[in-house]
Design a protein around this motif. Structure first.
Motif, PDB file in Angstrom:
ATOM      1  N   THR A   1     -25.132  26.569  29.321  1.00  0.00           N
ATOM      2  CA  THR A   1     -26.037  25.522  29.799  1.00  0.00           C
ATOM      3  C   THR A   1     -25.045  24.495  30.690  1.00  0.00           C
ATOM      4  N   VAL A   2     -25.793  24.349  31.866  1.00  0.00           N
ATOM      5  CA  VAL A   2     -25.207  23.171  32.756  1.00  0.00           C
ATOM      6  C   VAL A   2     -26.236  21.795  32.612  1.00  0.00           C
ATOM      7  N   SER A   3     -25.653  20.871  32.479  1.00  0.00           N
ATOM      8  CA  SER A   3     -26.464  19.591  32.415  1.00  0.00           C
ATOM      9  C   SER A   3     -25.703  18.549  33.533  1.00  0.00           C
ATOM     10  N   LEU A   4     -26.920  17.970  34.008  1.00  0.00           N
ATOM     11  CA  LEU A   4     -26.170  16.932  34.738  1.00  0.00           C
ATOM     12  C   LEU A   4     -26.913  15.592  34.282  1.00  0.00           C
ATOM     13  N   VAL A   5     -26.268  14.679  33.684  1.00  0.00           N
ATOM     14  CA  VAL A   5     -26.932  13.331  32.986  1.00  0.00           C
ATOM     15  C   VAL A   5     -26.573  12.074  33.585  1.00  0.00           C
TER      16      VAL A   5
END
Length: 227
Positions: free
Chosen positions: A181-185
């Motif tokens: 999973t790639v997350s940009l937060v």
């Protein structure tokens, strides 16, 4: 497609019969990819170009749209994006003139799973994320976010701010054959949600076969089929 590790390639063509004639075409193009043993890539951009290969991509990569996601929207620019800071694009490309951003939210998440032919814990992936701010932001606006892979950050992935009309590349090796999973937060002080222009994912496949010996090619210089 065959990749050569050298700047030249031996090619042998012989005709040992007067009966049959063959016409063979070869297409050679300089391809710049990250220096890994071997790779199979998935290329995704967040726009809908009618022709998203060459010349929009100088290396003729086939970019695919990520698809329609209700929670995301596109922001675009008609001004060229500077790519001098990244080596994967020699000239400006419309691939990076658009970016995805949440409609109502503070994060972007996407996942990928291992190829069915790769089923071991030693599987490796090279993830390439492309960022470029395509909007001129007012002074009181701030786009800043953390980049996480499998819910973990690393040195340099926190509090990232894309540059206006200047593309940057963030790359990371990812291990394991499970789903990733790639997350940009968005950070707590950000006033704007994160963006993502494009990404590439390469599956690293070690090549265990022996390379061809140079002498095997040189010997063809003396091959004579005139008899």
């Amino acid at each position: 497609m065959e990749l050569s590790e050298s700047s030249f390639r031996f090619q042998c063509q012989t005709r040992c019969s007067t009966t049959f004639r063959f016409l063979v075409f070869y297409s050679c193009r300089l391809l710049v990819l990250p220096k890994i043993p071997a790779s199979f890539g998935q290329f995704t951009q967040f726009c809908s170009l009618a022709n998203n290969r060459y010349p929009f991509d100088p290396h003729d990569r086939l970019w695919q749209s990520y698809g329609d996601i209700d929670a995301w929207t596109n922001i675009t620019t008609s001004t060229a994006v500077d790519v001098s800071n990244i080596s994967n694009f020699d000239t400006t490309s419309k691939i990076l003139w658009s970016s995805a951003t949440p409609v109502n939210g503070t994060r972007i998440d996407f996942t990928w799973s291992s190829d069915s032919s790769i089923n071991n814990d030693n599987a490796s992936y090279l993830l390439l994320l492309y960022f470029a701010e395509v909007q001129r932001l007012p002074r009181n606006a701030l786009r800043r976010f953390d980049i996480l892979i499998d819910n973990a950050t690393w040195n340099g992935s926190q509090r990232y701010t894309p540059k206006y009309l200047s593309a940057e590349l963030v790359k990371r090796m990812v291990q394991g054959s499970r789903e990733h999973t790639v997350s940009l937060v968005a950070t707590s002080d950000a006033t704007l949600p994160p963006i993502l222009n494009a990404f590439e994912i390469y599956s690293v496949l070690p090549m265990t076969e022996f390379a061809t010996n140079d002498a095997d090619g040189i010997c063809f210089d003396t091959l004579n089929c005139s008899k």
